[in-house]
Design a protein around this motif. Structure first.
Motif, PDB file in Angstrom:
ATOM      1  N   GLN A   1      34.307 116.096 108.617  1.00 21.99           N
ATOM      2  CA  GLN A   1      34.253 116.652 107.349  1.00 21.99           C
ATOM      3  C   GLN A   1      32.502 116.457 107.052  1.00 21.99           C
ATOM      4  O   GLN A   1      31.991 117.221 106.545  1.00 21.99           O
ATOM      5  CB  GLN A   1      34.911 116.027 106.492  1.00 21.99           C
ATOM      6  N   HIS A   2      32.010 115.395 107.576  1.00 26.29           N
ATOM      7  CA  HIS A   2      30.455 115.201 107.269  1.00 26.29           C
ATOM      8  C   HIS A   2      29.594 115.957 108.242  1.00 26.29           C
ATOM      9  O   HIS A   2      28.832 116.518 107.789  1.00 26.29           O
ATOM     10  CB  HIS A   2      29.979 113.630 107.914  1.00 26.29           C
ATOM     11  N   VAL A   3      30.325 116.210 109.652  1.00 33.52           N
ATOM     12  CA  VAL A   3      29.574 117.023 110.304  1.00 33.52           C
ATOM     13  C   VAL A   3      29.617 118.682 109.666  1.00 33.52           C
ATOM     14  O   VAL A   3      28.511 119.125 109.609  1.00 33.52           O
ATOM     15  CB  VAL A   3      30.200 117.339 111.807  1.00 33.52           C
ATOM     16  N   ARG A   4      30.731 119.172 109.399  1.00 31.32           N
ATOM     17  CA  ARG A   4      31.056 120.283 108.675  1.00 31.32           C
ATOM     18  C   ARG A   4      29.843 120.575 107.650  1.00 31.32           C
ATOM     19  O   ARG A   4      29.204 121.445 107.327  1.00 31.32           O
ATOM     20  CB  ARG A   4      32.445 120.514 108.237  1.00 31.32           C
ATOM     21  N   ALA A   5      30.037 119.473 106.562  1.00 24.90           N
ATOM     22  CA  ALA A   5      28.883 119.451 105.395  1.00 24.90           C
ATOM     23  C   ALA A   5      27.552 119.754 106.105  1.00 24.90           C
ATOM     24  O   ALA A   5      26.889 120.489 105.300  1.00 24.90           O
ATOM     25  CB  ALA A   5      29.168 118.226 104.644  1.00 24.90           C
ATOM     26  N   ASP A   6      27.204 119.480 107.047  1.00 26.77           N
ATOM     27  CA  ASP A   6      25.531 119.270 107.486  1.00 26.77           C
ATOM     28  C   ASP A   6      25.537 120.736 108.357  1.00 26.77           C
ATOM     29  O   ASP A   6      24.383 121.273 108.263  1.00 26.77           O
ATOM     30  CB  ASP A   6      25.183 118.166 108.244  1.00 26.77           C
ATOM     31  N   LEU A   7      26.522 121.134 109.131  1.00 24.68           N
ATOM     32  CA  LEU A   7      26.023 121.810 110.388  1.00 24.68           C
ATOM     33  C   LEU A   7      26.958 123.341 110.534  1.00 24.68           C
ATOM     34  O   LEU A   7      26.849 123.915 111.132  1.00 24.68           O
ATOM     35  CB  LEU A   7      26.271 121.139 111.762  1.00 24.68           C
ATOM     36  N   HIS A   8      27.916 123.363 109.389  1.00 27.57           N
ATOM     37  CA  HIS A   8      28.775 124.472 109.259  1.00 27.57           C
ATOM     38  C   HIS A   8      27.868 125.936 109.454  1.00 27.57           C
ATOM     39  O   HIS A   8      26.883 125.863 108.610  1.00 27.57           O
ATOM     40  CB  HIS A   8      29.638 124.667 108.112  1.00 27.57           C
ATOM     41  N   GLY A   9      28.157 126.613 110.224  1.00 30.06           N
ATOM     42  CA  GLY A   9      27.418 127.916 110.382  1.00 30.06           C
ATOM     43  C   GLY A   9      26.123 127.894 111.498  1.00 30.06           C
ATOM     44  O   GLY A   9      25.408 128.710 111.494  1.00 30.06           O
ATOM     45  N   ARG A  10      25.939 126.537 111.825  1.00 24.39           N
ATOM     46  CA  ARG A  10      24.608 126.519 112.549  1.00 24.39           C
ATOM     47  C   ARG A  10      25.178 126.040 114.112  1.00 24.39           C
ATOM     48  O   ARG A  10      24.181 126.095 114.924  1.00 24.39           O
ATOM     49  CB  ARG A  10      23.902 125.169 112.057  1.00 24.39           C
ATOM     50  N   ILE A  11      26.534 125.848 114.298  1.00 20.28           N
ATOM     51  CA  ILE A  11      26.844 125.328 115.745  1.00 20.28           C
ATOM     52  C   ILE A  11      28.039 125.986 115.914  1.00 20.28           C
ATOM     53  O   ILE A  11      28.851 126.626 115.054  1.00 20.28           O
ATOM     54  CB  ILE A  11      27.211 123.834 115.778  1.00 20.28           C
TER      55      ILE A  11
END
Ligand code: TXA
Ligand code: MG
Length: 350
Positions: free
Chosen positions: A164-174
């Motif tokens: 969820q931390h990853v998603r908060a930062d990188l959603h739409g970028r990876i």
């Protein structure tokens, strides 16, 4: 920046033959196409790209907003992947590998020409580690690739310990995120320079200096870790890191003293947060008091640290005061990260 439709796969870590499961296979396919996949390791989530392909690696720097002189760690699934990455190694490295891999130890060694310049930030060395996580290992085996992978956060934010931390930062970028649950250790690996006769710790982490010395004898510590004003040998150590949005200040003093500081800030109308442990949670009065693990077991504080720093952002506090911890054993790594989050700011009781 391209806008991507980030895929999200939940993986059951306990499944046998993980590398054959469809989520891992699909994620591996993206890596082979030089796209980025975030995956769990035993320390924090990593943002992986084909380590042997410069254009794939460029995408990491774009997605994170990371300075390009900050080199990446190359992750491997087996020691067979080492020979294409490193050109030589002192004898003691075999002992380190035998003692600590797979695990939270990164070795810096002279690189081969196969390693693209942007992986090593232009240095003649490359940092390598074998993570101790079934999803990370299965992913690399399925892709048949070593993966260049920094922590999967936006540059400057606390490292991610959940998907969820990853998603908060990188959603739409990876291209995708493999969710294997919370990471166990919670802070990044120990980085050790192995280019000289005596190894040098460049970044304290999950493996302590004592543990390293038990395995290989004398181990030095980069002087820049102890004194300010010295240029660190690990380029990443010079950047502000792991920071919550509000000013974060360490307090070296007892709980009454910390409470006085809080009262002072409250007078000027500020919303104040405190980072403490379960033992002291009920001692304080402030707008947001968060217990980050237990003081009598610092591994629990490490495990919770980055999630706790991110939680303060949700409460929108104006300033955060944090307790400090003894700088011994894993306390070295814990205090290193707290000091970075605080940008070196410590208020001492006199
Ligand atoms: O636990 C970890 O190490 C996590 C997980 C994902 O494996 N990775 C991680 O990567 O923390 P990153 O990029 O956030 O930190 C890499 C650190 C930086 O401080 C960087 O400067 C240092 O390793 N580093 C990488 N290559 C180096 C080299 N050739 N010489 C010296 N330091 C190097
Ligand atoms: Mg990082």
């Amino acid at each position: 920046m391209r806008k991507l439709e980030t895929k999200y796969w939940i993986v059951d870590n306990s499944v046998e033959n993980l590398r054959d499961c469809p989520q891992i296979q699909e994620a591996a396919m993206y890596l082979k196409e030089n796209e980025l996949i975030a995956f769990p390791t035993e320390t924090v989530y990593g943002l992986g790209a084909n380590a042997l392909h410069a254009e794939a690696v460029t995408k990491i720097f774009e997605a994170k907003g990371r300075p390009s002189d900050n080199p990446l760690i190359v992750h491997i699934a087996n020691t067979g992947m080492l020979s294409q990455l490193v050109s030589s190694m002192p004898q003691y490295v075999a002992k380190l590998i035998e003692s600590f891999w797979p695990g939270p130890l990164t070795v810096v060694l002279p690189k081969t020409d196969h390693v693209p310049e942007n992986v090593s930030g232009g240095l003649a060395t490359v940092a390598v580690r074998m993570p101790d996580h079934p999803v990370a290992l299965a992913l690399m085996e399925a892709a048949g690739l070593p993966l260049a992978a920094p922590s999967a956060n936006l540059s400057g934010k606390p490292s991610p310990t959940t998907a969820q931390h990853v998603r908060a930062d990188l959603h739409g970028r990876i291209a995708g995120i493999l969710d294997g649950g919370s990471t166990g250790i919670g802070v990044e690996s120990t980085v050790i320079d192995c280019t000289a006769d005596i190894p040098v710790i460049l970044r304290p982490g999950g493996i302590t200096r004592n543990e390293l010395e038990e395995a290989v004898g004398k181990v030095l510590v980069d002087p820049a870790l102890q004194e300010s004003g010295q240029a660190p040998k690990s380029p990443g150590m010079k950047y502000k890191h792991y920071a919550p949005d509000a000013p974060f200040v360490l307090v070296a003093g007892n709980s009454e003293y910390l409470q006085q500081l809080v009262a002072h800030e409250k007078k000027s109308g500020k919303k104040v947060g405190i980072l403490t442990t379960e033992e002291n949670q009920h001692v304080y009065k402030a707008d947001v008091v968060l217990a980050c693990g237990r003081r009598d077991d610092l591994s629990t504080v490490m495990q919770r640290l980055y999630a706790t720093l991110r939680t303060f952002n949700e409460y929108d506090v104006d300033i955060i005061f944090s307790e400090v911890f003894p700088q011994e054993g894993i306390g070295e790594a814990l205090m290193n990260r707290l000091l970075k989050a605080a940008n070196g700011q410590v208020i001492r009781e006199i």
